[in-house]
Design an enzyme around this catalytic site. Structure first.
Site, PDB file in Angstrom:
ATOM      1  N   SER A 134     -24.867  27.416  -3.004  1.00 17.63           N
ATOM      2  CA  SER A 134     -24.596  27.063  -1.608  1.00 17.63           C
ATOM      3  C   SER A 134     -24.051  25.636  -1.511  1.00 17.63           C
ATOM      4  CB  SER A 134     -25.891  27.176  -0.787  1.00 17.63           C
ATOM      5  OG  SER A 134     -26.851  26.233  -1.247  1.00 17.63           O
ATOM      6  N   HIS A 177     -33.767  18.267  -5.819  1.00 17.93           N
ATOM      7  CA  HIS A 177     -33.935  17.284  -4.754  1.00 17.93           C
ATOM      8  C   HIS A 177     -35.096  16.320  -4.972  1.00 17.93           C
ATOM      9  CE1 HIS A 177     -31.013  19.955  -3.072  1.00 17.93           C
ATOM     10  NE2 HIS A 177     -31.875  20.955  -3.001  1.00 17.93           N
ATOM     11  N   ALA A 187     -34.540  23.991  -6.018  1.00 16.13           N
ATOM     12  CA  ALA A 187     -35.137  22.929  -5.190  1.00 16.13           C
ATOM     13  C   ALA A 187     -35.571  21.714  -6.007  1.00 16.13           C
ATOM     14  CB  ALA A 187     -36.318  23.487  -4.399  1.00 16.13           C
ATOM     15  N   ARG A 207     -32.352  36.959  -1.932  1.00 21.23           N
ATOM     16  CA  ARG A 207     -32.421  35.730  -1.123  1.00 21.23           C
ATOM     17  C   ARG A 207     -31.346  35.781  -0.035  1.00 21.23           C
ATOM     18  NH1 ARG A 207     -32.918  30.333  -4.658  1.00 21.23           N
ATOM     19  NH2 ARG A 207     -33.952  29.577  -2.762  1.00 21.23           N
ATOM     20  N   ASN A 229     -28.553  24.833 -12.668  1.00 25.79           N
ATOM     21  CA  ASN A 229     -28.878  24.963 -11.250  1.00 25.79           C
ATOM     22  C   ASN A 229     -30.385  24.784 -11.159  1.00 25.79           C
ATOM     23  OD1 ASN A 229     -29.401  25.583  -8.621  1.00 25.79           O
ATOM     24  ND2 ASN A 229     -28.107  27.415  -8.553  1.00 25.79           N
ATOM     25  N   ASP A 234     -35.010  12.943 -16.007  1.00 27.66           N
ATOM     26  CA  ASP A 234     -35.212  12.245 -17.284  1.00 27.66           C
ATOM     27  C   ASP A 234     -34.876  13.155 -18.462  1.00 27.66           C
ATOM     28  OD1 ASP A 234     -35.962   9.939 -16.026  1.00 27.66           O
ATOM     29  OD2 ASP A 234     -38.111  10.137 -16.453  1.00 27.66           O
ATOM     30  N   ARG A 256     -31.778  18.685   1.286  1.00 20.24           N
ATOM     31  CA  ARG A 256     -30.930  19.225   0.213  1.00 20.24           C
ATOM     32  C   ARG A 256     -29.707  18.340  -0.077  1.00 20.24           C
ATOM     33  NH1 ARG A 256     -33.046  24.538  -0.379  1.00 20.24           N
ATOM     34  NH2 ARG A 256     -33.851  25.236   1.618  1.00 20.24           N
ATOM     35  N   PRO A 301     -36.026  27.487 -10.179  1.00 20.26           N
ATOM     36  CA  PRO A 301     -36.911  28.336  -9.389  1.00 20.26           C
ATOM     37  C   PRO A 301     -36.197  29.163  -8.313  1.00 20.26           C
ATOM     38  CG  PRO A 301     -37.229  26.015  -8.846  1.00 20.26           C
ATOM     39  CD  PRO A 301     -36.375  26.061 -10.071  1.00 20.26           C
ATOM     40  N   ASN A 302     -36.666  30.388  -8.197  1.00 20.39           N
ATOM     41  CA  ASN A 302     -36.246  31.346  -7.159  1.00 20.39           C
ATOM     42  C   ASN A 302     -34.862  31.941  -7.396  1.00 20.39           C
ATOM     43  OD1 ASN A 302     -38.666  31.033  -5.552  1.00 20.39           O
ATOM     44  ND2 ASN A 302     -37.898  28.993  -5.078  1.00 20.39           N
ATOM     45  N   HIS A 361     -24.624  24.383  -7.772  1.00 20.76           N
ATOM     46  CA  HIS A 361     -25.323  25.035  -6.665  1.00 20.76           C
ATOM     47  C   HIS A 361     -24.443  26.133  -6.108  1.00 20.76           C
ATOM     48  CE1 HIS A 361     -28.359  21.996  -6.806  1.00 20.76           C
ATOM     49  NE2 HIS A 361     -27.398  21.091  -6.845  1.00 20.76           N
ATOM     50  N   ARG A 373     -26.541  21.889   4.563  1.00 20.93           N
ATOM     51  CA  ARG A 373     -27.786  22.590   4.899  1.00 20.93           C
ATOM     52  C   ARG A 373     -28.841  21.583   5.382  1.00 20.93           C
ATOM     53  NH1 ARG A 373     -29.284  26.639   0.157  1.00 20.93           N
ATOM     54  NH2 ARG A 373     -30.821  27.213   1.761  1.00 20.93           N
ATOM     55  N   TYR A 395     -26.569  32.694  -0.412  1.00 21.71           N
ATOM     56  CA  TYR A 395     -26.533  33.025  -1.836  1.00 21.71           C
ATOM     57  C   TYR A 395     -25.744  34.293  -2.193  1.00 21.71           C
ATOM     58  CZ  TYR A 395     -30.166  29.494  -1.716  1.00 21.71           C
ATOM     59  OH  TYR A 395     -30.848  28.327  -1.500  1.00 21.71           O
ATOM     60  N   GLU A 435     -24.135  19.944 -12.923  1.00 18.55           N
ATOM     61  CA  GLU A 435     -25.050  20.380 -11.853  1.00 18.55           C
ATOM     62  C   GLU A 435     -24.336  21.434 -11.013  1.00 18.55           C
ATOM     63  OE1 GLU A 435     -26.083  17.231  -9.164  1.00 18.55           O
ATOM     64  OE2 GLU A 435     -27.134  18.586  -7.799  1.00 18.55           O
TER      65      GLU A 435
HETATM   66  C1  DQA Z   1     -29.567  25.928  -4.723  1.00 17.52           C
HETATM   67  C2  DQA Z   1     -29.725  24.975  -3.546  1.00 17.52           C
HETATM   68  C3  DQA Z   1     -31.135  24.412  -3.487  1.00 17.52           C
HETATM   69  O1  DQA Z   1     -31.264  23.528  -2.392  1.00 17.52           O
HETATM   70  C4  DQA Z   1     -32.121  25.541  -3.317  1.00 17.52           C
HETATM   71  O2  DQA Z   1     -33.434  25.046  -3.321  1.00 17.52           O
HETATM   72  C5  DQA Z   1     -31.952  26.645  -4.305  1.00 17.52           C
HETATM   73  C6  DQA Z   1     -30.614  27.036  -4.707  1.00 17.52           C
HETATM   74  C7  DQA Z   1     -28.180  26.611  -4.735  1.00 17.52           C
HETATM   75  O3  DQA Z   1     -27.818  27.166  -5.772  1.00 17.52           O
HETATM   76  O4  DQA Z   1     -27.480  26.607  -3.723  1.00 17.52           O
HETATM   77  O5  DQA Z   1     -32.907  27.276  -4.724  1.00 17.52           O
HETATM   78  O6  DQA Z   1     -29.687  25.192  -5.926  1.00 17.52           O
END
Ligand code: DQA
Length: 147
Positions: A107, A85, A82, A23, A79, A92, A116, A15-16, A105, A112, A28, A103
């Site tokens: 950031s 977390h 959120a 962002r 990635n 699963d 997170r 998401p996002n 990220h 942070r 980012y 995994e």
């Molecule tokens: C993220 C870090 C997450 O905490 C955050 O909710 C994101 C992006 C990152 O790529 O740094 O949406 O996964």
């Protein structure tokens, strides 16, 4: 995974992440989502890997994609945004697909907000790469290439 074979990698953005470029650049950077995906495909190509990219803002859609990857890909880069977390359902799905999953990220999630710092998916991933900006994705491709 046989290192002699061409590896098929699935990159999943949660998401996002589709709003990269808009962002907060302090976390980012400025690269747009479209440009990032272009760069991921280029890097995968340079590593001799086939790569497919998927993005969704919806937990169930991410789970559906991970389930479908099961017999089709050699590895996954995720990635989960959120969902990282708190989504035990995505955790699963990663465990059940029985593929190496990195995994990622952009950031440094440890530097942070407190919430997170915890990843519920980390225990079912082969490793975590965080805090290197969009290079985190390229490092993850390299990690899968080396398996
Ligand atoms: C993220 C870090 C997450 O905490 C955050 O909710 C994101 C992006 C990152 O790529 O740094 O949406 O996964």
């Amino acid at each position: 995974m046989n290192s002699q074979m061409i590896k098929k990698v699935l990159v999943v953005h949660g998401p996002n992440l589709n709003l990269l470029g808009e962002r907060d650049p302090a976390f980012y950077g400025n690269v747009t989502f479209a440009k990032l995906n272009e760069m991921i495909l280029d890097r995968a190509d340079a590593l001799g890997m086939q790569c497919e990219i998927f993005q969704s803002n919806h937990e169930g859609a991410i789970i559906d994609r991970l389930q479908a990857a099961r017999n089709t890909f050699d590895g996954v880069i995720l990635n989960a945004g959120a969902y990282t977390h708190y989504s035990y359902a995505i955790r699963d799905a990663i465990a059940d697909m029985q593929l190496p999953c990195v995994e990622v990220h952009i950031s440094n999630v440890q530097a942070r907000d407190d919430f997170r710092a915890k990843s519920v998916i980390a225990p079912v991933c082969i490793g975590t790469i965080a805090g290197f900006g969009i290079n985190s994705y390229f490092l993850a491709l390299q990690a899968l290439a080396m398996l």
